[in-house]
Scaffold this motif. Sequence first.
Motif, PDB file in Angstrom:
ATOM      1  N   ASP A  48       3.762   0.056   7.718  1.00 31.07           N
ATOM      2  CA  ASP A  48       4.451   0.756   6.466  1.00 31.07           C
ATOM      3  C   ASP A  48       4.750  -0.326   5.437  1.00 31.07           C
ATOM      4  O   ASP A  48       4.760  -0.160   4.053  1.00 31.07           O
ATOM      5  N   TYR A  49       4.774  -1.631   5.690  1.00 34.67           N
ATOM      6  CA  TYR A  49       5.137  -2.574   4.724  1.00 34.67           C
ATOM      7  C   TYR A  49       4.466  -3.903   5.067  1.00 34.67           C
ATOM      8  O   TYR A  49       4.424  -4.137   6.442  1.00 34.67           O
ATOM      9  N   ALA A 105       7.253  -5.232  10.356  1.00 36.06           N
ATOM     10  CA  ALA A 105       6.597  -4.030  10.594  1.00 36.06           C
ATOM     11  C   ALA A 105       5.972  -3.953  11.674  1.00 36.06           C
ATOM     12  O   ALA A 105       5.175  -4.707  12.256  1.00 36.06           O
ATOM     13  N   LYS A 106       6.060  -2.669  12.259  1.00 37.19           N
ATOM     14  CA  LYS A 106       5.241  -2.265  13.605  1.00 37.19           C
ATOM     15  C   LYS A 106       3.949  -1.800  13.063  1.00 37.19           C
ATOM     16  O   LYS A 106       3.745  -1.255  12.055  1.00 37.19           O
ATOM     17  N   ALA A 107       3.004  -1.926  13.857  1.00 37.15           N
ATOM     18  CA  ALA A 107       1.615  -0.983  13.752  1.00 37.15           C
ATOM     19  C   ALA A 107       1.656  -0.041  14.675  1.00 37.15           C
ATOM     20  O   ALA A 107       2.124   0.042  15.539  1.00 37.15           O
ATOM     21  N   TYR A 134     -11.447  10.664   6.675  1.00 35.04           N
ATOM     22  CA  TYR A 134     -10.431   9.843   6.478  1.00 35.04           C
ATOM     23  C   TYR A 134     -10.076   8.771   5.485  1.00 35.04           C
ATOM     24  O   TYR A 134     -10.928   8.035   5.369  1.00 35.04           O
ATOM     25  N   ILE A 135      -8.999   8.563   4.797  1.00 35.33           N
ATOM     26  CA  ILE A 135      -8.600   7.490   4.155  1.00 35.33           C
ATOM     27  C   ILE A 135      -7.130   7.322   4.006  1.00 35.33           C
ATOM     28  O   ILE A 135      -6.205   8.253   4.285  1.00 35.33           O
ATOM     29  N   ASP A 136      -6.908   5.998   4.228  1.00 36.26           N
ATOM     30  CA  ASP A 136      -5.310   5.548   4.500  1.00 36.26           C
ATOM     31  C   ASP A 136      -5.280   4.220   3.537  1.00 36.26           C
ATOM     32  O   ASP A 136      -5.933   3.445   3.719  1.00 36.26           O
ATOM     33  N   GLN A 137      -4.357   4.173   2.579  1.00 40.66           N
ATOM     34  CA  GLN A 137      -4.250   2.983   1.805  1.00 40.66           C
ATOM     35  C   GLN A 137      -3.252   1.880   2.176  1.00 40.66           C
ATOM     36  O   GLN A 137      -3.100   0.771   1.573  1.00 40.66           O
ATOM     37  N   ARG A 138      -2.569   2.294   3.238  1.00 40.77           N
ATOM     38  CA  ARG A 138      -1.698   1.109   3.823  1.00 40.77           C
ATOM     39  C   ARG A 138      -2.345   0.124   4.673  1.00 40.77           C
ATOM     40  O   ARG A 138      -3.705   0.165   4.965  1.00 40.77           O
ATOM     41  N   ARG A 139      -1.737  -0.992   4.638  1.00 42.79           N
ATOM     42  CA  ARG A 139      -2.452  -2.203   5.169  1.00 42.79           C
ATOM     43  C   ARG A 139      -2.491  -1.870   6.762  1.00 42.79           C
ATOM     44  O   ARG A 139      -1.939  -1.217   7.413  1.00 42.79           O
ATOM     45  N   GLY A 140      -3.535  -2.832   7.429  1.00 48.59           N
ATOM     46  CA  GLY A 140      -3.861  -2.573   8.707  1.00 48.59           C
ATOM     47  C   GLY A 140      -5.328  -3.290   9.090  1.00 48.59           C
ATOM     48  O   GLY A 140      -5.789  -4.151   8.526  1.00 48.59           O
ATOM     49  N   TYR A 141      -5.757  -2.688  10.428  1.00 50.69           N
ATOM     50  CA  TYR A 141      -6.906  -3.355  10.804  1.00 50.69           C
ATOM     51  C   TYR A 141      -7.349  -2.172  11.769  1.00 50.69           C
ATOM     52  O   TYR A 141      -6.795  -1.056  12.308  1.00 50.69           O
ATOM     53  N   LEU A 142      -8.553  -2.257  12.732  1.00 49.89           N
ATOM     54  CA  LEU A 142      -9.103  -1.624  13.599  1.00 49.89           C
ATOM     55  C   LEU A 142      -9.105  -2.074  14.929  1.00 49.89           C
ATOM     56  O   LEU A 142      -9.429  -3.409  15.082  1.00 49.89           O
ATOM     57  N   GLY A 145       0.860  -1.413  -0.037  1.00 55.81           N
ATOM     58  CA  GLY A 145       0.038   0.134  -0.029  1.00 55.81           C
ATOM     59  C   GLY A 145       1.016   1.197   0.048  1.00 55.81           C
ATOM     60  O   GLY A 145       2.165   1.129  -0.070  1.00 55.81           O
ATOM     61  N   TYR A 146       0.170   2.411   0.014  1.00 58.27           N
ATOM     62  CA  TYR A 146       1.124   3.760  -0.141  1.00 58.27           C
ATOM     63  C   TYR A 146       0.119   4.639   0.362  1.00 58.27           C
ATOM     64  O   TYR A 146      -1.361   4.609   0.764  1.00 58.27           O
ATOM     65  N   ARG A 147       0.463   5.825   1.004  1.00 57.64           N
ATOM     66  CA  ARG A 147      -0.291   7.064   1.393  1.00 57.64           C
ATOM     67  C   ARG A 147       0.291   8.249   0.314  1.00 57.64           C
ATOM     68  O   ARG A 147       0.787   9.141   0.549  1.00 57.64           O
ATOM     69  N   ASP A 148      -0.765   8.106  -0.862  1.00 56.09           N
ATOM     70  CA  ASP A 148      -0.481   9.099  -1.679  1.00 56.09           C
ATOM     71  C   ASP A 148      -1.405  10.434  -1.407  1.00 56.09           C
ATOM     72  O   ASP A 148      -2.549  10.312  -1.418  1.00 56.09           O
ATOM     73  N   LYS A 149      -0.745  11.428  -0.783  1.00 57.02           N
ATOM     74  CA  LYS A 149      -1.459  12.534  -0.165  1.00 57.02           C
ATOM     75  C   LYS A 149      -2.330  13.380  -1.085  1.00 57.02           C
ATOM     76  O   LYS A 149      -3.460  13.910  -0.731  1.00 57.02           O
TER      77      LYS A 149
END
Length: 498
Positions: free
Chosen positions: A473-474, A480-482, A448-456, A429-433
């Motif tokens: 971040d990867y 990678a840390k969350a 809010y929008i963020d294109q990186r990987r993750g969870y809630l 993913g990436y965060r194209d501002k």
Amino acid sequence: MDRRSFLAVAAAAPFATPSRTLSSDPFTLGVASGDPSTDGFVLWTRLAVDPLGAGGHGGMPSRDVDVQWQVATDERFSDVVRDGTTTATWRDAHSVHVELAGLQPGREYFYRFRSQGRLSPAGRTRTTPDGVQPLTFAVAACAHYEHGFYTAYRRLAEQEPELVVHLGDYMYEYGPSGYTALAGKVRTHTAGKCATLAEYRLRHAQYKSDPDLQHAHAVAPWLVAFDDHEIENNWAGPVSSTGAPDFARRRADAFRAYYENMPLRRASLQGAVLRVNRRVSWGKLARFHLLDTRQFRDDQACLDGVRAGCDERLSAERTLLGADQWRWLQDGLTGSAAGWNLVGQQILMTQRDYKVGPGREVNLDSWDGYAPERDRLLRLMQGTANPVVLTGDAHMHHAADLKLDFDDPDSAVVAKELVTSSIASDGDGYRDKAWIAEALEENPHISYIDQRRGYLMARLTQKELSVDFRTLDYISRRGAKARTTHRVTLEAGRVPPA
């Protein structure tokens, strides 16, 4: 004892010794629990000495196998409160579903299995409370195996939620390189696109073999519901998106494999139908309404995809939920006495314009393709206590206001929609501002929008729901840390948040 080391604790209360053994460990797919109630839950495992063995049976012998199970109040299993023996059958790919009842409400339990002289890892689970008790829960979705490592599952587990809500695309049906992420392929699917029961079983086994996913399953009970890729991309009711022959049989096979590999109750599998729309209450604090947005919908309008000018999507006769599920949801929302009503579902509910500038383009596979039914649902939610919609599928975090009229800045906000990004799908993913700024400007009800990987990760009390959007971040390499990149706090009785 370190709470996170319980999985490695040796047995203190032994099982009876079996009469014969398998040549290798049959618990290679881990353990899981799900669908908690005030007095029980479902315990799951599936025996497989060779997860990727031919035929989808995990290298198991073509006979039924007895499996012992234990439930204890402590991770050392010195206080075993329930135990028994069940049978893992060849017909069910040696999967085990133990439905427990008669336990104490609102408390933590530990469980494990033993078969043929081999001991499973231990898992932690819990019953739901019968009163008002705070809840920490995670929301996850979309975990394409080829696109990256499951570090997000590991980070989720390290936060030790009391419940995990998984909103679909748990596995993907594509053959190797059938769906390529921007960052390329990190791992490789089993051969072929899933089309048979054996192929779906094999693919589930490949996913379940991942140690980070196993850790996330073992840390808490899960509530699961499928989306499209557990069967086929963008399928709709009886319609294959690719025109696949004998789709009814293929769908039934995929449902069966999904059930065999998930901590679901036996009543959920009803012949060729898999019922995942259900309600789970967390005492008087919250009620989860889990939806099925695939099995009962009309086919997508205008040949599907992101399109402009599709009048068909505005037809009042079109349905996403189907008549029976609509009535079920209506009854559940209007009859709910819970302080919070959390609607877990698969596809973006908010209106989302993908075209920058004049005109509009919407995703016809999402609720935008079924706009009149969405309008009816939002009007229904107006009379519901603290409604919050939890969503997967989008592969990017969103926080959005759900409004009666998305084109009117002054229109009433009915609920908040919180969308989790993917665990792995689409790679790093990436965060194209610049792109995000354009999307937010085009859709002012999305904050809010963020294109990186993750969870809630959410914390729920009587007074508020606080949700952290966790991102990595990867995932193209391990480690990678969350971190929390956004937080939404909703106060009870106030929508949108102050």
